[in-house]
Design a protein around this motif. Structure first.
Motif, PDB file in Angstrom:
ATOM      1  N   ASP A 145      19.019  -1.210 -20.082  1.00  0.00           N
ATOM      2  CA  ASP A 145      18.280   0.284 -19.762  1.00  0.00           C
ATOM      3  C   ASP A 145      18.903   0.437 -18.361  1.00  0.00           C
ATOM      4  N   THR A 146      20.057   1.045 -18.452  1.00  0.00           N
ATOM      5  CA  THR A 146      20.750   1.368 -17.154  1.00  0.00           C
ATOM      6  C   THR A 146      20.598   2.865 -16.928  1.00  0.00           C
ATOM      7  N   PRO A 147      19.836   3.179 -15.572  1.00  0.00           N
ATOM      8  CA  PRO A 147      19.673   4.472 -15.146  1.00  0.00           C
ATOM      9  C   PRO A 147      20.760   5.217 -14.861  1.00  0.00           C
ATOM     10  N   ILE A 148      20.957   6.742 -15.053  1.00  0.00           N
ATOM     11  CA  ILE A 148      21.854   7.587 -14.555  1.00  0.00           C
ATOM     12  C   ILE A 148      22.218   7.360 -13.344  1.00  0.00           C
ATOM     13  N   PRO A 149      23.804   7.272 -12.849  1.00  0.00           N
ATOM     14  CA  PRO A 149      24.140   7.066 -11.497  1.00  0.00           C
ATOM     15  C   PRO A 149      23.772   8.287 -10.709  1.00  0.00           C
ATOM     16  N   ARG A 150      23.356   7.931  -9.277  1.00  0.00           N
ATOM     17  CA  ARG A 150      22.718   9.038  -8.569  1.00  0.00           C
ATOM     18  C   ARG A 150      23.700   9.961  -8.392  1.00  0.00           C
ATOM     19  N   GLY A 151      25.031   9.659  -8.261  1.00  0.00           N
ATOM     20  CA  GLY A 151      26.124  10.734  -7.988  1.00  0.00           C
ATOM     21  C   GLY A 151      25.984  11.748  -9.040  1.00  0.00           C
ATOM     22  N   VAL A 152      26.050  11.371 -10.212  1.00  0.00           N
ATOM     23  CA  VAL A 152      26.032  12.263 -11.419  1.00  0.00           C
ATOM     24  C   VAL A 152      24.812  13.082 -11.651  1.00  0.00           C
ATOM     25  N   LEU A 153      23.893  12.477 -11.432  1.00  0.00           N
ATOM     26  CA  LEU A 153      22.136  13.210 -11.038  1.00  0.00           C
ATOM     27  C   LEU A 153      22.533  14.182 -10.248  1.00  0.00           C
ATOM     28  N   MET A 154      22.924  14.004  -8.988  1.00  0.00           N
ATOM     29  CA  MET A 154      23.069  14.870  -8.094  1.00  0.00           C
ATOM     30  C   MET A 154      23.819  16.043  -8.303  1.00  0.00           C
ATOM     31  N   PHE A 155      25.287  15.861  -8.906  1.00  0.00           N
ATOM     32  CA  PHE A 155      26.080  16.646  -9.246  1.00  0.00           C
ATOM     33  C   PHE A 155      25.444  17.822 -10.285  1.00  0.00           C
ATOM     34  N   LEU A 156      24.526  17.292 -11.518  1.00  0.00           N
ATOM     35  CA  LEU A 156      24.151  17.947 -12.307  1.00  0.00           C
ATOM     36  C   LEU A 156      23.027  19.049 -11.643  1.00  0.00           C
ATOM     37  N   ILE A 157      22.208  18.385 -10.726  1.00  0.00           N
ATOM     38  CA  ILE A 157      21.118  19.328 -10.257  1.00  0.00           C
ATOM     39  C   ILE A 157      21.890  20.353  -9.312  1.00  0.00           C
ATOM     40  N   VAL A 158      22.976  20.159  -8.597  1.00  0.00           N
ATOM     41  CA  VAL A 158      23.629  21.107  -7.528  1.00  0.00           C
ATOM     42  C   VAL A 158      24.225  22.241  -8.627  1.00  0.00           C
ATOM     43  N   THR A 159      24.892  21.987  -9.777  1.00  0.00           N
ATOM     44  CA  THR A 159      25.503  22.875 -10.657  1.00  0.00           C
ATOM     45  C   THR A 159      24.486  23.853 -11.264  1.00  0.00           C
ATOM     46  N   HIS A 160      23.391  23.271 -11.624  1.00  0.00           N
ATOM     47  CA  HIS A 160      22.354  23.777 -12.083  1.00  0.00           C
ATOM     48  C   HIS A 160      21.831  25.200 -11.169  1.00  0.00           C
ATOM     49  N   LEU A 161      21.613  24.380  -9.987  1.00  0.00           N
ATOM     50  CA  LEU A 161      21.197  25.544  -8.864  1.00  0.00           C
ATOM     51  C   LEU A 161      21.982  26.482  -8.552  1.00  0.00           C
ATOM     52  N   TRP A 162      23.291  26.134  -8.564  1.00  0.00           N
ATOM     53  CA  TRP A 162      24.611  27.129  -8.343  1.00  0.00           C
ATOM     54  C   TRP A 162      24.386  28.015  -9.419  1.00  0.00           C
ATOM     55  N   ALA A 163      24.414  27.740 -10.518  1.00  0.00           N
ATOM     56  CA  ALA A 163      24.477  28.629 -11.842  1.00  0.00           C
ATOM     57  C   ALA A 163      23.286  29.563 -11.787  1.00  0.00           C
ATOM     58  N   ILE A 164      21.916  29.237 -11.281  1.00  0.00           N
ATOM     59  CA  ILE A 164      21.062  29.980 -11.071  1.00  0.00           C
ATOM     60  C   ILE A 164      21.027  31.191 -10.024  1.00  0.00           C
ATOM     61  N   ALA A 165      21.811  30.478  -8.993  1.00  0.00           N
ATOM     62  CA  ALA A 165      22.004  31.529  -7.574  1.00  0.00           C
ATOM     63  C   ALA A 165      23.043  32.305  -8.244  1.00  0.00           C
ATOM     64  N   TRP A 166      24.038  31.988  -8.809  1.00  0.00           N
ATOM     65  CA  TRP A 166      25.112  32.808  -9.299  1.00  0.00           C
ATOM     66  C   TRP A 166      24.460  34.099 -10.245  1.00  0.00           C
ATOM     67  N   TRP A 167      23.573  33.735 -11.160  1.00  0.00           N
ATOM     68  CA  TRP A 167      22.790  34.753 -11.911  1.00  0.00           C
ATOM     69  C   TRP A 167      22.464  35.979 -10.939  1.00  0.00           C
ATOM     70  N   PHE A 168      21.688  35.560  -9.796  1.00  0.00           N
ATOM     71  CA  PHE A 168      21.234  36.608  -8.950  1.00  0.00           C
ATOM     72  C   PHE A 168      22.466  37.437  -7.996  1.00  0.00           C
ATOM     73  N   LEU A 169      23.346  36.678  -7.980  1.00  0.00           N
ATOM     74  CA  LEU A 169      24.590  37.277  -7.061  1.00  0.00           C
ATOM     75  C   LEU A 169      25.469  38.046  -7.751  1.00  0.00           C
ATOM     76  N   VAL A 170      25.886  37.889  -8.849  1.00  0.00           N
ATOM     77  CA  VAL A 170      26.967  38.805  -9.587  1.00  0.00           C
ATOM     78  C   VAL A 170      26.358  39.298 -11.000  1.00  0.00           C
ATOM     79  N   PRO A 171      26.807  40.195 -11.632  1.00  0.00           N
ATOM     80  CA  PRO A 171      26.576  40.644 -12.859  1.00  0.00           C
ATOM     81  C   PRO A 171      26.439  39.717 -13.983  1.00  0.00           C
ATOM     82  N   SER A 172      25.365  39.347 -14.544  1.00  0.00           N
ATOM     83  CA  SER A 172      25.309  38.324 -15.344  1.00  0.00           C
ATOM     84  C   SER A 172      24.708  38.686 -16.562  1.00  0.00           C
TER      85      SER A 172
END
Length: 293
Positions: free
Chosen positions: A26-53
């Motif tokens: 029962d090995t947890p997801i590496p913290r680096g991978v988890l942080m990457f997923l969080i950052v990319t999702h936040l960036w995608a949400i921000a991008w929806w507001f910044l450019v035509p989407s």
């Protein structure tokens, strides 16, 4: 409470799943991978507001940055047209001699002309302008209607054997098929024309046929090709003494030309290209024929 099972080597808990004696940790997801997923999702949400989407019926969300690819493309087209305007005006209005003497402008002609030639002429004359079967080579400085820029411009503008009211008209009659010459005369005149570019063909065995062909040529062909067989650019009649052939210079091909005639066709570009583009092409083609290898 169920007892938690731990792996004896790593000390990690197991999931309880087992395959062929191998238990899953029962090995947890590496913290680096988890942080990457969080950052990319936040960036995608921000991008929806910044450019035509997002599409909204007949429109879409415009974005806070005001990015508009339509306006960007239109602005670049306008910039390109403004940059082209100066030298296009020169190409359209200045004498050819002046343009030919300006090496910087001729470099532009070669760059732009290559693209125009590729888009409009290469299908028949080849990308390199060397022609092919039944299409003239534009690089050999041998011209049916004259190779000066003015003559080439006129040929481009009105075409050859087209519906244009000023079209160039050129046709080789079918001397054999239409019974203007009999079979022997066709062979004789073909032998004479062949001998003009193949001196070794003038042997004692062939000389009588060549002489007979010369007489046929003078009475039948010289009106267009000239008594010296060097052609007439006013009529689009080719020079038969220089070994540059559109349809081929073998004996069989010459016999076929005399017997069945020839009638080439070149479209008119008068309404397809602008005057500046036609003059650019005329200069480019002239340059192909006169450029040193």
């Amino acid at each position: 409470m169920d007892e938690v099972e731990r792996d004896s080597i790593t000390g990690r808990e197991t999931t309880g799943h087992e395959w062929n004696g191998i238990k899953e940790l029962d090995t947890p997801i590496p913290r680096g991978v988890l942080m990457f997923l969080i950052v990319t999702h936040l960036w995608a949400i921000a991008w929806w507001f910044l450019v035509p989407s997002w599409p909204l019926g007949h429109t879409y969300t415009k974005g806070l940055l005001g990015v508009d690819q339509h306006r960007t493309v239109e602005a670049r087209v306008v910039e390109g047209q403004q940059e082209r305007a100066a030298w296009m005006a020169r190409l359209e209005s200045e004498p050819y001699d002046t343009i030919l003497a300006d090496e910087a402008l001729m470099k532009t002609v070669r760059d732009v002309g290559r693209q125009l030639f590729g888009d409009n002429c290469a299908a028949c004359h080849g990308r390199d302008g060397r022609g092919g079967a039944n299409y003239p080579d534009l690089t050999d400085d041998d011209w049916l209607w004259g190779g000066g820029p003015e003559m080439i411009e006129q040929t481009l503008r009105v075409g050859i054997n087209t519906a244009h009211p000023e079209t160039r008209v050129g046709q080789m009659p079918a001397f054999g098929r239409d019974e203007m010459l009999d079979r022997e005369q066709v062979r004789n005149v073909a032998a004479y024309v062949y001998s003009l570019t193949h001196p070794d063909y003038s042997t004692p065995e062939n000389i009588d046929r060549i002489d007979a062909g010369r007489e046929v040529f003078v009475t039948t062909c010289a009106a267009c090709h000239g008594e010296n067989a060097q052609g007439n650019p006013e009529l689009g009649a080719p020079n038969l003494t220089d070994a540059h052939w559109v349809y081929g210079g073998t004996m069989d091909t010459i016999i076929a030309s005399v017997h069945g005639g020839r009638q080439g066709h070149m479209p008119t570009w008068d309404e397809r290209l602008t005057p500046a583009e036609i003059r650019t092409l005329a200069l480019y083609v002239h340059d192909l024929g006169t450029r040193q290898p």
